[in-house]
Motif scaffolding. Structure first.
Motif, PDB file in Angstrom:
ATOM      1  N   PRO A   1       0.810  -1.226   0.000  1.00 59.66           N
ATOM      2  CA  PRO A   1       0.000   0.000   0.000  1.00 59.66           C
ATOM      3  C   PRO A   1       0.845   1.280   0.000  1.00 59.66           C
ATOM      4  CG  PRO A   1      -0.979  -1.610   1.468  1.00 59.66           C
ATOM      5  CD  PRO A   1       0.370  -2.157   1.062  1.00 59.66           C
TER       6      PRO A   1
ATOM      7  N   ALA B   1       1.024   4.084  -2.938  1.00 58.92           N
ATOM      8  CA  ALA B   1       0.738   5.482  -2.585  1.00 58.92           C
ATOM      9  C   ALA B   1       1.840   6.413  -3.077  1.00 58.92           C
ATOM     10  CB  ALA B   1       0.548   5.617  -1.075  1.00 58.92           C
TER      11      ALA B   1
ATOM     12  N   GLY C   1      -0.420   4.766   2.367  1.00 59.09           N
ATOM     13  CA  GLY C   1      -0.949   3.429   2.523  1.00 59.09           C
ATOM     14  C   GLY C   1      -1.582   3.298   3.891  1.00 59.09           C
TER      15      GLY C   1
ATOM     16  N   VAL D   1      -4.505   4.130   0.209  1.00 61.11           N
ATOM     17  CA  VAL D   1      -4.343   2.856  -0.498  1.00 61.11           C
ATOM     18  C   VAL D   1      -4.287   1.727   0.522  1.00 61.11           C
ATOM     19  CG1 VAL D   1      -2.886   1.542  -2.081  1.00 61.11           C
ATOM     20  CG2 VAL D   1      -3.045   4.030  -2.316  1.00 61.11           C
ATOM     21  N   THR D   2      -4.996   0.649   0.229  1.00 62.59           N
ATOM     22  CA  THR D   2      -5.012  -0.487   1.140  1.00 62.59           C
ATOM     23  C   THR D   2      -5.078  -1.803   0.372  1.00 62.59           C
ATOM     24  OG1 THR D   2      -6.072  -1.398   3.123  1.00 62.59           O
ATOM     25  CG2 THR D   2      -7.523  -0.541   1.420  1.00 62.59           C
ATOM     26  N   ARG D   3      -4.699  -2.843   1.061  1.00 63.42           N
ATOM     27  CA  ARG D   3      -4.851  -4.211   0.552  1.00 63.42           C
ATOM     28  C   ARG D   3      -6.080  -4.771   1.234  1.00 63.42           C
ATOM     29  NH1 ARG D   3      -3.455  -8.935   2.526  1.00 63.42           N
ATOM     30  NH2 ARG D   3      -2.316  -7.990   4.230  1.00 63.42           N
TER      31      ARG D   3
ATOM     32  N   MET E   1      -6.757  -4.928  -4.133  1.00 61.12           N
ATOM     33  CA  MET E   1      -6.252  -3.634  -3.685  1.00 61.12           C
ATOM     34  C   MET E   1      -7.315  -2.559  -3.898  1.00 61.12           C
ATOM     35  SD  MET E   1      -3.072  -4.317  -2.793  1.00 61.12           S
ATOM     36  CE  MET E   1      -2.417  -2.658  -2.645  1.00 61.12           C
TER      37      MET E   1
ATOM     38  N   ALA F   1      -7.812   1.974  -3.754  1.00 61.77           N
ATOM     39  CA  ALA F   1      -7.391   3.352  -3.501  1.00 61.77           C
ATOM     40  C   ALA F   1      -8.669   4.123  -3.204  1.00 61.77           C
ATOM     41  CB  ALA F   1      -6.664   3.935  -4.703  1.00 61.77           C
TER      42      ALA F   1
END
Length: 176
Positions: A15, A19, A34, A56-58, A78, A80
């Motif tokens: 992440p 980012a 992230g 942003v993340t998983r 993923m 955003a």
């Protein structure tokens, strides 16, 4: 995927890596970083996120395929999250859509500079996330999501192949 060892902190670091790449193409964002887990709109106010922002993340992963070895691959999900407030001369929904459009252009095939660890981004989608909580905060929320394939166990290094040529026929005498 290559035969090198997969980055040991890939899932945690991805992440933030994404980012950084987004920040490079959208330098006017007030915040781009992230984060871990899903977006919690109620927690946004407490954290004081400065909009416009991209977080942003998983979201998770699931097994994709198993290749000989065995070498399983996984499909990372993923996201955003785009957060925008009304700005002078630009309403929040338009700002969020503009940022989403930049991400839709950036994402396809993107491996974030990690071609040994990731396949290119695919299955990209965008969705506005309107809720009573986001309206109460006067915030436009959108999510751009995508998937990436990762092999967390490296594939073995290929052995070099030495070509050999065998020619058949009657022996030839060589004069002394």
């Amino acid at each position: 995927m290559s035969a090198t060892e997969t980055r040991p902190d890939l899932l945690a670091a991805l992440p933030g890596i994404v980012a950084q790449a987004i920040r490079a193409v959208l330098p006017a964002l007030r915040e781009c970083r992230g984060m871990a887990g899903r977006l919690d709109v109620a927690a946004l106010k407490a954290k004081g996120i400065a909009a416009p922002a991209v977080l942003v993340t998983r979201l998770g992963c699931q097994q994709d395929a198993i290749y000989a070895g065995p070498h399983p691959t996984f499909r990372l999900r993923m996201a955003a999250f785009i957060l925008c407030k009304d700005e002078l001369g630009l309403d929040r929904d338009t700002a969020a859509a503009n940022i989403a459009q930049v991400l839709l252009k950036l994402l396809p095939g993107q491996d974030w500079g990690l071609p040994d660890d990731l396949m290119g981004a695919e299955r990209i989608s965008e969705e506005p996330l309107v809720s009573a909580a986001s309206d109460k905060l006067a915030l436009a929320l959108s999510a751009v999501t995508w998937e990436q394939i990762v092999a967390v166990s490296p594939f073995p290094v290929a052995e070099p192949i030495t070509p050999e040529l065998y020619v058949g026929g009657a022996p030839v005498e060589v004069a002394p």
